[in-house]
Design a protein around this motif. Structure first.
Motif, PDB file in Angstrom:
ATOM      1  N   CYS A 119       0.921  -1.164  -0.093  1.00  0.00           N
ATOM      2  CA  CYS A 119       0.010  -0.110  -0.027  1.00  0.00           C
ATOM      3  C   CYS A 119       0.969   1.152   0.270  1.00  0.00           C
ATOM      4  O   CYS A 119       1.446   1.684   0.968  1.00  0.00           O
ATOM      5  CB  CYS A 119      -1.046  -0.105   1.233  1.00  0.00           C
ATOM      6  N   PRO A 136     -10.859   3.525   3.800  1.00  0.00           N
ATOM      7  CA  PRO A 136     -10.054   2.527   4.594  1.00  0.00           C
ATOM      8  C   PRO A 136     -10.972   1.335   4.945  1.00  0.00           C
ATOM      9  O   PRO A 136     -10.516   0.243   5.099  1.00  0.00           O
ATOM     10  CB  PRO A 136     -10.259   3.553   5.939  1.00  0.00           C
ATOM     11  N   LEU A 159     -10.177  -1.109   2.116  1.00  0.00           N
ATOM     12  CA  LEU A 159      -9.022  -1.672   2.368  1.00  0.00           C
ATOM     13  C   LEU A 159      -8.849  -2.533   3.314  1.00  0.00           C
ATOM     14  O   LEU A 159      -8.310  -3.671   3.289  1.00  0.00           O
ATOM     15  CB  LEU A 159      -7.871  -0.455   2.664  1.00  0.00           C
ATOM     16  N   ARG A 160      -9.547  -2.480   4.462  1.00  0.00           N
ATOM     17  CA  ARG A 160      -9.694  -3.369   5.778  1.00  0.00           C
ATOM     18  C   ARG A 160     -10.182  -4.627   5.186  1.00  0.00           C
ATOM     19  O   ARG A 160      -9.873  -5.585   5.499  1.00  0.00           O
ATOM     20  CB  ARG A 160     -10.230  -2.917   6.868  1.00  0.00           C
ATOM     21  N   LEU A 169      -7.841  -6.785   3.256  1.00  0.00           N
ATOM     22  CA  LEU A 169      -6.981  -7.220   4.009  1.00  0.00           C
ATOM     23  C   LEU A 169      -7.446  -8.338   4.888  1.00  0.00           C
ATOM     24  O   LEU A 169      -6.725  -9.494   5.062  1.00  0.00           O
ATOM     25  CB  LEU A 169      -6.291  -6.380   4.988  1.00  0.00           C
ATOM     26  N   LEU A 215      -4.238   2.934   6.005  1.00  0.00           N
ATOM     27  CA  LEU A 215      -4.909   1.950   6.391  1.00  0.00           C
ATOM     28  C   LEU A 215      -5.104   2.048   7.876  1.00  0.00           C
ATOM     29  O   LEU A 215      -6.159   1.309   8.408  1.00  0.00           O
ATOM     30  CB  LEU A 215      -3.935   0.784   6.506  1.00  0.00           C
ATOM     31  N   ALA A 267      -5.796  -1.466  11.547  1.00  0.00           N
ATOM     32  CA  ALA A 267      -5.213  -2.559  10.370  1.00  0.00           C
ATOM     33  C   ALA A 267      -3.853  -2.872  10.473  1.00  0.00           C
ATOM     34  O   ALA A 267      -3.450  -4.044   9.996  1.00  0.00           O
ATOM     35  CB  ALA A 267      -5.611  -1.877   9.058  1.00  0.00           C
TER      36      ALA A 267
END
Length: 104
Positions: free
Chosen positions: A36, A66, A69-70, A73, A91, A95
């Motif tokens: 990232c 965010p 993105l989480r 992940l 992030l 995270a």
């Protein structure tokens, strides 16, 4: 990129150093490694290093929300993250807790 220039030899040397570091952190073939970072020379070095270490790169755009993105992940469950300041900010600290973070 912008004012930063890198020869192929320098790119290869940087990617090799980072790949050896990733292997030392336990990156194994086909293991996802998140990256990232803002678009830069460091991004290219990071992507090449992940591939040289045998990992599978998981690109995360710091411009994404965010929560998205989480979610990515959580789904991919990488153990290692390559990040810069923009990536860390996108992030958030929560995270990053369960990840080994390598600053680029």
């Amino acid at each position: 990129h912008e004012e930063e220039r890198l020869s192929y030899g320098e790119l290869n040397a940087r990617a090799n150093r980072l790949a050896h570091h990733l292997i030392g952190l336990g990156v194994r073939p086909d293991q996802p490694v998140a990256i990232c970072v803002a678009r830069s020379v460091a991004m290219v070095v990071g992507l090449l290093a992940i591939l040289k270490a045998g990992g599978a790169y998981l690109p995360l755009d710091p411009a994404y929300p965010p929560a998205r993105l989480r979610q990515v992940l959580d789904d991919a469950a990488p153990r290692v993250l390559l990040a810069d300041a923009a990536g860390r900010s996108a992030l958030g600290d929560d995270a990053l807790r369960d990840l080994t973070v390598v600053d680029l």
